[in-house]
Scaffold this active site. Structure first.
Site, short mmCIF file in Angstrom:
data_model
loop_
_atom_site.label_atom_id
_atom_site.label_comp_id
_atom_site.label_asym_id
_atom_site.label_seq_id
_atom_site.Cartn_x
_atom_site.Cartn_y
_atom_site.Cartn_z
N ARG A 50 52.05 22.64 85.05
CA ARG A 50 52.40 22.61 86.47
C ARG A 50 51.93 21.10 86.75
NH1 ARG A 50 49.75 26.65 90.90
NH2 ARG A 50 50.19 25.43 92.90
N ASP A 52 52.01 18.74 90.23
CA ASP A 52 51.91 18.83 91.83
C ASP A 52 52.89 18.17 92.36
OD1 ASP A 52 50.23 20.89 92.58
OD2 ASP A 52 48.39 19.57 92.02
N ARG A 197 42.64 15.07 88.89
CA ARG A 197 42.61 14.26 90.23
C ARG A 197 41.04 14.76 90.91
NH1 ARG A 197 47.41 16.81 93.39
NH2 ARG A 197 46.41 16.03 95.11
#
Lengths: 250, 250
Positions: A50, A52, A197
């Site tokens: 995944r 973002d 992050r």
């Protein structure tokens, strides 16, 4: 049935991430729609992970199954003419039936880019985290080093995705500066949601003296997301490398 | 009245060039609107030269006159907060009254970037001329060399702008390749309308064997635009350097 792996790159600015969303445009959906008329059926892609909204990929791997006989060397140009310019298929390879872009992935590298200058750069809009206050990259590197190893990374993940375990192995995490550009490269066997992050945000917090680099082990042990630094914004994050077993030549 | 010179950079993708247009958004107009509330009056900018829609500037100089007492070192941050992210003022300097960004400019350098690869790059959309067919940069360099010197450049300009003379001096014109990126750097005392792009288009034409590099002097002598190569598209062009007399410290 053939199993085809695609190597691609994309500028994630205009997309709501890799994964197919109900409302918003995703990279996977855009690519599936471009592939369908070429192979003659609905395509379902499996992506390497995944990403973002706003996150980029210099390298990304996805695979799909098809009965189409199109040669792999013709596939990139055929699909690129049907894709918007910010998504590019760079290679297509036939892989063994058991290959799966996410479950066969051995490790991944993300690179996070911070533009650390008082003055913005007009050419790096949506490509970096613009951070005008000076950051000491040596303090950031010291904090980063404490993330390396096998740990429970619950303190640096956002909830929202189911996962069996929050234990991961970070193989390396290096921070380098070239003039105004700080690059944070982190390689792990897997990443929890927002983990890259949140680790970058924690290194920035250490450079901001919000906590000491030596506090990172305690923060990880707390398993408490609020003890760590903030989640760095998406536009600085790039998927840059993916490793698979040698038998899968991509 | 003070005379202020601004150094700036801009990604020209979203703009209809430097110059104020009747209908479309220009860089000058956007900057004038951002400056007005800071200095407290309508601002009229003089730019270092016309750039077309989609053309970029890594460096650009403009000047304006004001009675405002704002210190020059505060001006960049003040105006940048009012500008869109694709235009950035990097420096402001007080200059002598006679300074004029265009008429005081001694010479200019443009850099034209060609992405020469079969496969596009998702991160260079609107930033390069994507050219999938292989170009021989040595043939391009040979053609480029024939443009160096003082010549009548009528054959490589587009009509539409009044000019006293079509004679200009090209100081140097170098073509270099770094993997898939071809950079064409050209420095001259001035450029006619579309001259940089028409010279790059002519070098590409030579590499495409549409004419020989040795034909360039004959093409220039013809003063006929249709004898030269096509005008390269705007998105590969960047203003990269400007020279002024040493007395104007910018």
């Amino acid at each position: 049935m053939r199993n085809i792996a695609l190597k691609l790159m994309y500028d994630g600015t205009a997309y709501h991430g890799w994964q197919v969303q109900k409302r918003d445009r995703s990279v996977a959906e855009t690519l599936e729609r471009a592939l369908s008329p070429i192979v003659g059926h609905v395509v379902k892609l499996t992506g390497a992970g995944r990403t973002d909204a706003g996150v980029h990929a210099e390298v990304y791997i996805a695979n799909f199954r098809t009965n189409s006989t199109i040669p792999c060397d013709r596939l990139p140009l055929a699909v690129n003419t049907r894709l918007p310019a910010d998504i590019v298929v760079t290679k297509a390879s036939e892989v063994p039936p058991e290959f799966n872009a996410i479950s066969s992935c051995l490790k991944k590298e993300y690179t996070y880019r911070i533009y650390n200058s008082r003055i913005r750069n007009a050419f790096l809009v949506n490509r970096v985290w613009f951070y005008p206050k000076h950051l000491d990259e040596f303090i950031m590197q010291k904090a980063a080093s404490y993330f390396v190893g096998t740990h429970d990374f619950a303190a640096v993940r956002s909830v929202g995705t189911e996962t069996r375990t929050t234990i991961r192995t970070v193989h390396n995490f290096t921070i380098t500066r070239t003039e105004t550009l700080i690059e944070c490269r982190v390689c792990a066997d897997g990443f929890l949601y927002n983990m890259a992050r949140a680790m970058v945000g924690s290194c920035v917090y250490a450079a901001e003296e919000k906590f000491h680099p030596e506090d990172v082990p305690r923060i990880l042990a707390s398993k408490n997301r609020t003890d760590a630094g903030p989640t760095a914004p998406p536009q600085g994050l790039y998927m840059t490398k993916l490793w698979y077993e040698e038998s899968y030549i991509l």
